[in-house]
Design a protein around this motif. Structure first.
Motif, PDB file in Angstrom:
ATOM      1  N   UNK A  14      -3.179   2.952   2.554  1.00 62.28           N
ATOM      2  CA  UNK A  14      -2.370   1.823   2.118  1.00 62.28           C
ATOM      3  C   UNK A  14      -3.256   0.729   1.516  1.00 62.28           C
ATOM      4  N   UNK A  15      -2.623  -0.351   1.078  1.00 61.75           N
ATOM      5  CA  UNK A  15      -3.360  -1.417   0.416  1.00 61.75           C
ATOM      6  C   UNK A  15      -4.320  -2.124   1.373  1.00 61.75           C
TER       7      UNK A  15
ATOM      8  N   UNK B 293      -9.957  -2.710   3.536  1.00 62.91           N
ATOM      9  CA  UNK B 293     -10.903  -2.414   4.608  1.00 62.91           C
ATOM     10  C   UNK B 293     -12.020  -1.492   4.125  1.00 62.91           C
ATOM     11  N   UNK B 294     -11.676  -0.486   3.327  1.00 59.39           N
ATOM     12  CA  UNK B 294     -12.687   0.444   2.804  1.00 59.39           C
ATOM     13  C   UNK B 294     -13.682  -0.293   1.914  1.00 59.39           C
TER      14      UNK B 294
ATOM     15  N   UNK C 157       1.563   1.468   6.272  1.00 59.70           N
ATOM     16  CA  UNK C 157       2.102   2.194   5.118  1.00 59.70           C
ATOM     17  C   UNK C 157       3.172   1.382   4.394  1.00 59.70           C
ATOM     18  N   UNK C 158       3.256   1.593   3.093  1.00 58.14           N
ATOM     19  CA  UNK C 158       4.233   0.893   2.265  1.00 58.14           C
ATOM     20  C   UNK C 158       5.581   1.586   2.411  1.00 58.14           C
TER      21      UNK C 158
ATOM     22  N   UNK D 199      -9.334   8.577   6.448  1.00 58.58           N
ATOM     23  CA  UNK D 199      -9.226   8.463   7.898  1.00 58.58           C
ATOM     24  C   UNK D 199      -7.911   7.780   8.264  1.00 58.58           C
ATOM     25  N   UNK D 200      -7.342   8.085   9.433  1.00 56.56           N
ATOM     26  CA  UNK D 200      -6.046   7.499   9.816  1.00 56.56           C
ATOM     27  C   UNK D 200      -6.059   5.969   9.908  1.00 56.56           C
TER      28      UNK D 200
END
Length: 102
Positions: free
Chosen positions: A18-19, A24-25, A79-80, A72-73
C-alpha cells in the motif's frame, strides 16, 4: 483446491504494497544505505582498506535489497479500499437547466 493454491501464489508473487508501505520502504532503504555507506567509509578510512569498504558496502546494499524488495506483509498494513466495479447507477429523471435529462 489447486485454484486456491494458485491464487495464494499469485498474491505472494504479485507484490502488492500500500501507499504507507511504499513510504516505509523508501524510509528504510534511505536509512539503511546511509548507515551502510557511513560504516563502510569509516572502516575503510581507519583501516586503510578499500577492498573491505567495498565489501561492507556491497553486503549492506544486498541486505537493504532483501529488506525492501520482497513484498513483506508489514508493507501492506493499510490496504486501499477501492470502489466496487460499476459504481452507482446514474440518477434517472435528472433535471438540469429546467430540461429533463435521461
Amino acid at each position: 483446491m489447486a485454484e486456491q493454491l494458485l491464487d495464494k501464489a499469485r498474491d505472494i508473487f504479485e507484490g502488492q504494497i500500500d501507499f504507507e508501505g511504499q513510504k516505509l520502504a523508501e524510509l528504510l532503504v534511505n536509512v539503511a544505505l546511509t548507515l551502510v555507506g557511513a560504516v563502510a567509509f569509516l572502516v575503510g578510512y581507519f583501516l586503510q582498506d578499500i577492498k573491505l569498504a567495498v565489501y561492507i558496502g556491497l553486503a549492506g546494499t544486498a541486505a537493504a535489497f532483501v529488506l525492501v524488495v520482497p513484498p513483506w506483509p508489514f508493507f501492506n498494513r493499510h490496504p486501499v479500499k477501492w470502489l466496487p466495479v460499476g459504481g452507482v447507477a446514474p440518477p434517472t429523471n435528472l433535471v438540469m437547466d429546467e430540461k429533463m435529462m435521461r
